[in-house]
Structure formats: C-alpha cells, structure tokens
Design an enzyme around this catalytic site. Structure first.
Site, PDB file in Angstrom:
ATOM      1  N   ASP A 376      -3.710  39.212  -6.255  1.00 32.27           N
ATOM      2  CA  ASP A 376      -4.003  40.469  -5.561  1.00 32.27           C
ATOM      3  C   ASP A 376      -3.389  41.718  -6.180  1.00 32.27           C
ATOM      4  OD1 ASP A 376      -5.714  39.491  -3.549  1.00 32.27           O
ATOM      5  OD2 ASP A 376      -4.008  38.716  -2.422  1.00 32.27           O
ATOM      6  N   TYR A 464      -7.368  39.665   4.313  1.00 33.66           N
ATOM      7  CA  TYR A 464      -5.970  39.356   4.600  1.00 33.66           C
ATOM      8  C   TYR A 464      -5.112  40.606   4.657  1.00 33.66           C
ATOM      9  CZ  TYR A 464      -4.529  34.517   5.044  1.00 33.66           C
ATOM     10  OH  TYR A 464      -4.267  33.281   5.547  1.00 33.66           O
TER      11      TYR A 464
END
Ligand SMILES: *[C@@H]1O[C@H](CO)[C@@H](O)[C@H](O)[C@H]1NC(C)=O
Ligand SMILES: *[C@@H]1O[C@H](CO)[C@@H](O)[C@H](O)[C@H]1NC(C)=O
Length: 733
Positions: A376, A464
């Site tokens: 990420d 998320y």
C-alpha cells in the site's frame, strides 16, 4: 397595550430571550439529564477554553480543537527547520525549474509521481541548531516518461536540476491519484465488458470500479508496461458497494496507454449479493433506532493542551520531535528527543521513524484473486490515501490538526487537509503505583495517572482503513500502533448457507452473508526506525533468555533462566524470527554512553501481538515483500535504503528489498544503524466484520532500557480533585 407598554414588553422579552440564549449557548456540552452532574457551569469549569478560544496562556495552537485547520493559509508557509516539508512556493518553483529541463521540455506526456523534500545529509541536520540559517533546500522528484522512471534532484537555491538518474531496478513509482482514477474509465470503452455487465443484469449507471495493483508474476504480458487490474461492484441501494462484487470479471489494463489488454470473465453463474443492511452511515442506521450505549464523553482541558506545535516541531511534556506528513509514508517522525530529569538535557532517541511499506496478500489462488497482494505505501501512497480526519470522532475534541501539502501529477501543490491529528490522551490508566498493605503498618498509597501524546493518521486504502498512531509516554516509551477497520474485500459465491458447502477449506474464507465470502488475508506493516540513542553510533544487542540447569547439589531447583547478551556484528546476526520458545529482548544501545553504574544507555524494541508470513519464499508476492521474511532486521544507515519493498515497488520483482540489502551482511556494530520491525496480522474474517469491521489493533514499543538512571517520572505529581475540570458524575462518588 399602548405604545409605551408595548415597547417595555419588547425590551423585556428581548432581555429574557438574550438570557435564555446565553444560557443555552453555554449549555450544549451538558447531557439532557443535568441532574446527573455536579457541575458549576458558570464558573467555567465545564467549558473548555479551547472550544471557546479564550485561553489565558499564550498558545501556539491557533485552531480550536473541534474545528478544521482550513483557516491556515499555506500560501504563506516558509520552512523553519531543515526537515520541514516543501511549501507551496517551493512546489511551484520546482515546477518552473522542471518545465525548462530538457527531459520535460521535449515531452508532452509525463507524470510526476513524487515531489518531496530531499532531506539534507543527516550529519548537517544533526549539526543544525535553531537560529542557524536554513540548510539549502532541495526537492527529490520521481517522474515517469514513456514507461521509464527518472529520479531527479532539484536545487531550489541555484534553480537547477543537479542530479538525474534513470532507474536500474525493476518496478515503477507510486501511482498518482490521477492515474488511479484515469484507469477506471478504460473498461467502459470495451464492448465485451459492457456485454458482461448487461448479461449479469447490473445497471451500468450503478457501477463502482477499483484500480487493483496487479503484482508481478514474471509473465510476458507484464514486460515493459505498467499494468493494473480493474474489478467492479454494484452500488445499487448502498454506499457499501464492496459487499456487491461483480464476481469473476477482471479487466487487465495498460496504465499508460489506457487500453484494455484482456478481460477475464468467469463468474456469470454467481448471483449478485443483495446488499441489504450493508449501509453503515449514521443517517441510515438511525432509521432503525439508535443504540445509545453510553453517555456523551470527552476529555476536558480547561487550561488548554500541554503541547506546543511550532511549524512542524512538537513539544510536549518531556518530549520534542519533528512531525511531517509524507505522501508515501503518511507520518514521518524525526529527531525525537526526550528530556533527562537529572540533567534537563534533551537526549536523542530516534533520528527518523515511519511506515516504510505494507504487504497485504489475500489467500485465494484463483483467477480473480491471486494477484491481490498489495504493497500500500509503494503502490498507492499511504499518505496520499490519508483522508481528512473527522473531528470529535477520529480524534478527541482537544486535538490539533495538521494538513499535508502534496504535489499532483503535474507538480501543482494541493492540500490534504486535516491529515494528521495530535492530542493528549488520558484513558484512565496508571503510570505507576504502590500501596502498602496493613501488615507493614505503613500508610502509603502513591499513584500517578498516565497521560500520553498521540499523533494519528487514518489512511483509507480503498476498502481498508489503517489507523496509524505514534504514542509518546512520559516514562520515555514510544508506542507505534496500527488499527485496522473499514470494509472487507469479499468474494461473490453461489452459496447462501454453510450447509451447501462441501469442504470449508476451499472457501478460502468465511461465509459472511448470503452470497458473500470474506477472504482470508494477512496485513504486514514494516517500520523504519533510525535509532540514535544519545548519538548515531549504536549497537544492536540480542539479550537471549536461556534455560540454565543447575548442577547436582547446587540448589533445590533444577533450572532457572539467565540473560545472555549477544552483540550483533553484521546484518545477518540481526535477521530475527520471533519465537516464544527461544525468547530474547532486542536492545539498541550506545556502547560509549554508560549510566552511572556502567550499563550502556539503551532502548529496547518490545514486540506486541504479531504474525509472520508463511508464504513460500519463492512465491512471487513474497519475493517482492521479502522484507516480511523476518520480524526484525538491522541495517547500516544508508540514505538510499528507506523503502523496504524498494524505491519502485509497483510491479517490482524483489531485486531492491530489505532482504537483498541485508544479505550484503555489512558490519553493524557501533555504527549508525537502522532498526526495522514488522507488525503482522492473520485475518480470518468473521460475521462481525460485516458490513464494516470493528477496529482490530496491534502495536510495538520502544522502551528505555538503562537509558535513565531511575524511573524518570518520580517527581510527577498525582491528580488532585481541586485541579480538575469538574463535571463529576454524582452517582460515582
Ligand atoms: C459501455 O457503456 C457505457 C455506459 O453506458 C457507454 O458510455 C459506453 O459507450 C459503452 N461502451 C461501448 C464500447 O459501447
Ligand atoms: C546504499 O544503498 C544503495 C542501494 O541499496 C547501494 O547501491 C549502495 O551500495 C549502498 N551503500 C553502502 C555503503 O552500503
């Protein structure tokens, strides 16, 4: 009523209204049932001075805590400290300088994937003192032109590009927000895609798609181009479109040409989940009746917060550190120093600490899922995904907010508002205590409350949410904490009950709702921790706890535990896998700085609950994320080794990872060293994670170990009732 009486009446009613209005204005912090409170509202105890902005102390915090930071005019920002982020002026200067550079003049299509401050050499920053003239300002630029990554350094004093290199390692830079958005329209230019959507009976106008980094698997189609996969969802009837996947439809897109390369379509038999009761918004949920489980709650600081923020410098209690937002790492903490209570000296603990990389592999090897192995920070930019914090709920009322100023794909600066918050936290915990029991005949009870300072960011990387905290304690401890919330990435299925599932192991997860499986996955968050305990030259010591058996007749005991200290000589000595049955403490010490008693000054890394990656080391995602092969690593300081998955993590092949650097096995004893630690989570979803996940968290600590001569907070006073902002619940006394 005559005119005079009418006028009197008017004046009177106006005065009554005014009094009522003023009273009302002072009351909003009180719950409806004010009989519960023993609270003198007119003495002002209950009224936070922050909230009403009537602080009597000079205070560098300009913003009222429950408001945003939007009034701050970033246009006038000037750097004060060598590590201060680039200002709007400086971003604009970089753009101007680049526009005349040969590389960009001749090309109409380029992307600036990253423009950040090029931090001055560590040596110079360490020598710099407040009042000195600022070190020369430079910008570090990563640009992508015709599929080639370029790294440039722009000197903002001479207005020149002073270095220019093309990448020698595999992979591409962090995607820009424009790139992520730009690929989403590509599938809609494809007839086959449209047909598949129509065949599934999904309304074209109700589709939401996601750009999914495609990893790297060494196939010919991946060569010499940036790829991304697009998968879509239906947002019909809910904002929680993640719970309505269009399963099995994956579009492979060339990110630069914005073309569909291929479409994989194999889920036509899978029904669309209904998505009933998946909307998590308060406005929707309250229609079913609120679930009020507790009375309104808040921490009051009638004398204002005890921290000061001067530009990017944070001072609180016995701590001082530099704090800045970063598009890739999110939060960067620099030059964290703690005051020694004996000497009043500010002592170095960390030179630089940040989230270096994340790794989130999903555990489903099938066509539409195997590639979901996100990194990420290096792929999406952890800071780029940090959404504005929600005052009162993301951070308490006493929080201060800091904005990020980042560069967009063409170099124009933009504001990431309320990206970081800073606040004092009092959770009712105890810093230290002791009470004597009556048998000693000593009447002693000494307790000190624990107050900490929290620096927080929340990144929402698509579904998320990562809540990232750095927490500073007065006893010298620093806690780095990761909270996971947000929405699961789920898979559509034909099953609507477990009684239809022949073998649960091949579900790859848990049935969460009709036609929805929450897929098993891991999260790894790797921290870069450039420890400088009382100076840069430090050593890493593994204090191994070993069982010692006693010799015959030595003691009634057969065994005991002893501590065996092993100083790591080279990098391989510090590649550590945690084990309960071979436990160690992990100390970073300054061998030339001893306490009065001769112990080396140190800090220890204390892992919390964690998980290790069990994937095959030769599995392509694990090779790229080889920084998760150990939980702890120590490398010698090297300015170019900061990103654990490589500078160019997107589609990287694993040739520039922490594992590769560490395998050089360089000397690390009594050197400037960097400690790396990975927090891990295995996540087998459960029904409570649907439709939105209650936060799960884990952390690790950096804790003083023979750093201070004694408990550093002995002289801290306890709480006294008369010092406290009241609002005492009557029925608790
Ligand atoms: C696919 O559908 C979208 C939305 O209705 C439309 O704008 C687009 O032109 C279609 N694409 C093709 C190739 O027909
Ligand atoms: C510093 O890091 C770079 C990138 O890994 C490497 O090429 C270089 O050799 C390193 N320098 C030292 C002295 O280890």
């Amino acid at each position: 009523m005559d005119a005079r009486k009418f006028l009197q009446f008017l004046v009177l009613s106006f005065s009554v209204a005014l009094v009522l209005f003023i009273t009302w204005f002072h009351l909003p912090s009180l719950p409806n049932n004010d009989s519960l409170l023993d609270c003198n509202i007119f003495s002002g105890w209950c009224i936070s001075k922050n909230r009403f902005g009537s602080s009597t102390k000079p205070n560098l915090i300009k913003k009222t805590p429950s408001s945003t930071n939007n009034n701050h005019k970033h246009e006038y920002d000037v750097p004060h400290h060598p590590l201060d982020p680039l200002t709007i002026n400086e971003f604009n200067k970089v753009r101007t300088i680049l526009s005349t550079h040969s590389l960009f003049k001749s090309s109409s299509t380029y992307t600036l994937n990253s423009v950040v401050l090029e931090e001055p050499d560590k040596k110079l920053v360490l020598e710099w003192k407040k009042g000195d003239s600022l070190l020369p300002r430079k910008a570090s630029v990563i640009a992508c032109l015709k599929g080639v990554s370029h790294a440039l350094t722009v000197d903002l004093t001479t207005n020149q590009v002073i270095s220019h290199e093309t990448s020698l390692v595999s992979g591409y830079p962090v995607m820009t927000m424009d790139e992520m958005q730009g690929v989403l329209e590509v599938p809609f230019r494809n007839l086959e895609f449209n047909r598949s959507i129509a065949q599934r009976g999904v309304d074209m106008a109700e589709i939401a798609c996601l750009p999914i980094s495609s990893g790297w698997y060494g196939t010919p189609v991946e060569e010499n181009r940036r790829l991304i996969k697009v998968q879509c969802y239906s947002k019909k009837g809910t904002v929680n479109f993640y719970m309505k996947p269009i399963e099995g439809l994956t579009v492979l897109v060339d990110m630069d040409r914005k073309e569909v390369i291929s479409i994989s379509d194999n889920g036509l038999n899978i029904p669309m989940a209904k998505g009933i009761d998946t909307d998590y918004r308060y406005s929707i949920q309250k229609l079913n009746g609120e679930l009020r489980l507790f009375n309104p709650i808040s921490l009051e600081q009638p004398e204002g917060p005890s921290f000061k923020i001067d530009g990017n410098l944070v001072k609180w209690a016995n701590w001082e550190f530099h704090l800045k937002p970063d598009p890739r790492a999110g939060i960067i903490i620099s030059q964290a120093k703690v005051q020694d209570p004996e000497t009043s000296e500010l002592r170095n603990v960390i030179y630089k600490g940040f989230t270096s990389e994340l790794f989130v592999p999903y555990m489903d090897p099938t066509d539409g899922w195997y590639f979901k192995t996100y990194m990420d920070a290096g792929e999406y930019g952890f800071g780029l995904q940090a959404m504005p914090l929600d005052p009162l709920n993301d951070c308490p009322r006493n929080a201060y907010y800091m904005d990020g100023v980042f560069a967009s794909a063409d170099g124009t600066p933009y504001l990431q508002s309320n990206m970081i918050c800073v606040f004092e936290s009092y959770a009712g915990d105890i810093a230290w205590r002791h009470s004597e029991c009556p048998i000693t005949d000593l009447k002693v009870t000494e307790v000190r409350p624990k107050v900490t300072l929290v620096v927080r960011m929340a990144a929402a990387v698509a579904n998320y949410d990562y809540i990232m905290d750095w927490e500073f304690q007065t006893d010298g401890l620093i806690r780095a904490k990761v909270g996971l919330s947000g929405i699961l990435m789920v898979k559509g299925t034909t099953y609507d009950n477990m009684n239809q599932v022949p073998n649960q192991e091949y579900l790859y997860g848990t049935l969460l709702s009709e036609n929805i499986i929450g897929i098993i996955h891991d999260h790894y968050v790797t921290y870069y921790l450039d420890m400088d305990i009382d100076g840069s030259d430090n050593s890493f010591v593994k204090v191994n706890i070993k069982k010692q058996e006693t010799s015959e007749g030595e003691s009634p005991r057969k065994s005991y535990l002893k501590a065996v200290r092993n100083v790591a000589k080279t990098e391989r000595d510090a590649q550590i896998k945690l084990s309960l049955y071979d436990p160690s403490e992990f100390h970073v010490i300054n061998p030339s700085k001893k306490t009065r008693l001769g112990n080396p000054a140190g800090y220890k890394l204390v892992p919390g609950a964690t998980a290790a990656s069990l994937l095959d080391h030769e599995d392509p995602p694990q090779k790229r994320a080889a920084f998760t092969n150990n939980q702890i690593w120590v490398t010698p300081y090297n300015k170019s080794e900061q990103w654990a998955g490589g500078l160019f993590a997107y589609q990287s092949q694993g040739d520039d990872t922490l594992q590769v650097w560490s395998n050089r096995d360089r000397p690390i004893e009594n050197k400037d060293i960097v400690l790396w630690y990975t927090i891990g989570f295995h996540h087998i979803p459960s029904q409570e994670d649907y439709p939105i996940m209650p936060t799960v968290s884990s952390s690790f600590d950096l804790k003083p170990a023979n750093f201070f001569e004694r408990n550093p907070i002995l002289r801290v006073p306890p709480n006294f009732n008369e010092d406290l902002p009241v609002c005492k619940a009557r029925d608790s006394t």
